[in-house]
Scaffold this motif. Structure first.
Motif, PDB file in Angstrom:
ATOM      1  N   ARG A  79       0.861  -1.196   0.000  1.00 49.40           N
ATOM      2  CA  ARG A  79       0.000   0.000   0.000  1.00 49.40           C
ATOM      3  C   ARG A  79       0.889   1.234   0.000  1.00 49.40           C
ATOM      4  O   ARG A  79       1.881   1.298   0.723  1.00 49.40           O
ATOM      5  N   ILE A  80       0.538   2.211  -0.815  1.00 54.65           N
ATOM      6  CA  ILE A  80       1.292   3.461  -0.889  1.00 54.65           C
ATOM      7  C   ILE A  80       0.517   4.529  -0.137  1.00 54.65           C
ATOM      8  O   ILE A  80      -0.639   4.794  -0.450  1.00 54.65           O
ATOM      9  N   ALA A  81       1.170   5.120   0.857  1.00 53.83           N
ATOM     10  CA  ALA A  81       0.537   6.177   1.652  1.00 53.83           C
ATOM     11  C   ALA A  81       1.386   7.432   1.534  1.00 53.83           C
ATOM     12  O   ALA A  81       2.615   7.353   1.403  1.00 53.83           O
ATOM     13  N   ASN A  82       0.738   8.604   1.589  1.00 52.08           N
ATOM     14  CA  ASN A  82       1.552   9.821   1.564  1.00 52.08           C
ATOM     15  C   ASN A  82       2.318   9.921   2.881  1.00 52.08           C
ATOM     16  O   ASN A  82       1.989   9.242   3.858  1.00 52.08           O
ATOM     17  N   ALA A  83       3.326  10.749   2.919  1.00 49.20           N
ATOM     18  CA  ALA A  83       4.246  10.808   4.062  1.00 49.20           C
ATOM     19  C   ALA A  83       3.566  11.185   5.368  1.00 49.20           C
ATOM     20  O   ALA A  83       4.020  10.792   6.438  1.00 49.20           O
ATOM     21  N   GLN A  84       2.461  11.934   5.316  1.00 51.92           N
ATOM     22  CA  GLN A  84       1.776  12.379   6.529  1.00 51.92           C
ATOM     23  C   GLN A  84       0.591  11.489   6.916  1.00 51.92           C
ATOM     24  O   GLN A  84       0.035  11.637   8.000  1.00 51.92           O
ATOM     25  N   GLU A  85       0.218  10.572   6.049  1.00 54.21           N
ATOM     26  CA  GLU A  85      -0.961   9.741   6.283  1.00 54.21           C
ATOM     27  C   GLU A  85      -0.750   8.774   7.447  1.00 54.21           C
ATOM     28  O   GLU A  85       0.321   8.175   7.590  1.00 54.21           O
ATOM     29  N   ASN A  86      -1.765   8.606   8.265  1.00 53.67           N
ATOM     30  CA  ASN A  86      -1.723   7.629   9.350  1.00 53.67           C
ATOM     31  C   ASN A  86      -1.854   6.248   8.732  1.00 53.67           C
ATOM     32  O   ASN A  86      -2.859   5.940   8.097  1.00 53.67           O
ATOM     33  N   VAL A  87      -0.842   5.400   8.912  1.00 54.72           N
ATOM     34  CA  VAL A  87      -0.859   4.072   8.313  1.00 54.72           C
ATOM     35  C   VAL A  87      -1.362   3.014   9.285  1.00 54.72           C
ATOM     36  O   VAL A  87      -1.335   1.828   8.980  1.00 54.72           O
ATOM     37  N   GLY A  88      -1.810   3.431  10.444  1.00 54.71           N
ATOM     38  CA  GLY A  88      -2.420   2.510  11.391  1.00 54.71           C
ATOM     39  C   GLY A  88      -1.456   1.464  11.903  1.00 54.71           C
ATOM     40  O   GLY A  88      -0.302   1.747  12.196  1.00 54.71           O
ATOM     41  N   GLU A  89      -1.921   0.247  11.951  1.00 54.77           N
ATOM     42  CA  GLU A  89      -1.156  -0.856  12.541  1.00 54.77           C
ATOM     43  C   GLU A  89      -0.407  -1.672  11.484  1.00 54.77           C
ATOM     44  O   GLU A  89      -0.305  -2.882  11.607  1.00 54.77           O
ATOM     45  N   SER A  90       0.123  -1.028  10.460  1.00 49.22           N
ATOM     46  CA  SER A  90       0.865  -1.756   9.430  1.00 49.22           C
ATOM     47  C   SER A  90       2.070  -2.449  10.046  1.00 49.22           C
ATOM     48  O   SER A  90       2.776  -1.876  10.871  1.00 49.22           O
TER      49      SER A  90
ATOM     50  N   VAL B 292       6.684   9.257   0.127  1.00 50.55           N
ATOM     51  CA  VAL B 292       5.607   8.326   0.446  1.00 50.55           C
ATOM     52  C   VAL B 292       6.086   7.307   1.475  1.00 50.55           C
ATOM     53  O   VAL B 292       7.277   7.220   1.777  1.00 50.55           O
ATOM     54  N   ARG B 293       5.137   6.547   1.978  1.00 50.46           N
ATOM     55  CA  ARG B 293       5.454   5.398   2.824  1.00 50.46           C
ATOM     56  C   ARG B 293       4.838   4.162   2.187  1.00 50.46           C
ATOM     57  O   ARG B 293       3.698   4.201   1.713  1.00 50.46           O
ATOM     58  N   LEU B 294       5.603   3.080   2.153  1.00 53.67           N
ATOM     59  CA  LEU B 294       5.146   1.798   1.636  1.00 53.67           C
ATOM     60  C   LEU B 294       4.799   0.915   2.828  1.00 53.67           C
ATOM     61  O   LEU B 294       5.607   0.782   3.750  1.00 53.67           O
ATOM     62  N   CYS B 295       3.615   0.310   2.816  1.00 54.62           N
ATOM     63  CA  CYS B 295       3.137  -0.473   3.958  1.00 54.62           C
ATOM     64  C   CYS B 295       2.651  -1.835   3.471  1.00 54.62           C
ATOM     65  O   CYS B 295       2.040  -1.933   2.416  1.00 54.62           O
ATOM     66  N   TRP B 296       2.914  -2.880   4.270  1.00 50.41           N
ATOM     67  CA  TRP B 296       2.395  -4.202   3.954  1.00 50.41           C
ATOM     68  C   TRP B 296       2.368  -5.055   5.215  1.00 50.41           C
ATOM     69  O   TRP B 296       3.056  -4.784   6.188  1.00 50.41           O
ATOM     70  N   ALA B 297       1.560  -6.091   5.173  1.00 49.45           N
ATOM     71  CA  ALA B 297       1.428  -7.021   6.291  1.00 49.45           C
ATOM     72  C   ALA B 297       2.508  -8.095   6.199  1.00 49.45           C
ATOM     73  O   ALA B 297       2.870  -8.537   5.103  1.00 49.45           O
ATOM     74  N   THR B 298       2.996  -8.527   7.342  1.00 50.11           N
ATOM     75  CA  THR B 298       3.992  -9.598   7.387  1.00 50.11           C
ATOM     76  C   THR B 298       3.448 -10.858   6.718  1.00 50.11           C
ATOM     77  O   THR B 298       4.192 -11.584   6.053  1.00 50.11           O
ATOM     78  N   SER B 299       2.159 -11.104   6.843  1.00 52.98           N
ATOM     79  CA  SER B 299       1.555 -12.301   6.235  1.00 52.98           C
ATOM     80  C   SER B 299       1.615 -12.285   4.712  1.00 52.98           C
ATOM     81  O   SER B 299       1.442 -13.325   4.072  1.00 52.98           O
ATOM     82  N   ASP B 300       1.874 -11.125   4.107  1.00 53.78           N
ATOM     83  CA  ASP B 300       1.987 -11.024   2.648  1.00 53.78           C
ATOM     84  C   ASP B 300       3.396 -11.294   2.142  1.00 53.78           C
ATOM     85  O   ASP B 300       3.623 -11.340   0.940  1.00 53.78           O
TER      86      ASP B 300
END
Length: 82
Positions: free
Chosen positions: A8-19, A68-76
């Motif tokens: 998932r691509i998030a902008n630098a200020q976006e809250n990415v939650g529990e990634s 940006v910030r790149l986010c992904w789940a460990t399960s992926d």
């Protein structure tokens, strides 16, 4: 290894939650391929990571040089033996 479409691509200020995993970087390449967009990001440690996302309307597209910030789940993630 992680499949580009699972990032998932998030902008630098976006809250990415529990990634589980987050890398920060700068967009270095954008390629539109039909309904998909390939985005290459150079991370802070110099690694180039490619992510895929659905192509969006022009007003919400990314630009070159954007942080940006790149986010992904460990399960992926899949570990490949060499």
């Amino acid at each position: 290894m992680i499949r580009p479409e699972r990032i998932r691509i998030a902008n630098a200020q976006e809250n990415v939650g529990e990634s589980d995993n987050i890398l920060s970087g700068e967009v270095i390449s954008i390629s539109f391929v039909g309904g998909m967009t390939r985005v290459a990001v150079r991370t802070e440690n110099g690694l180039a990571v490619t992510a895929k996302m659905m192509s969006e309307r022009a007003e919400s597209r990314l630009d070159l040089g954007v942080r940006v910030r790149l986010c992904w789940a460990t399960s992926d993630m899949v570990v490949l033996d060499q």
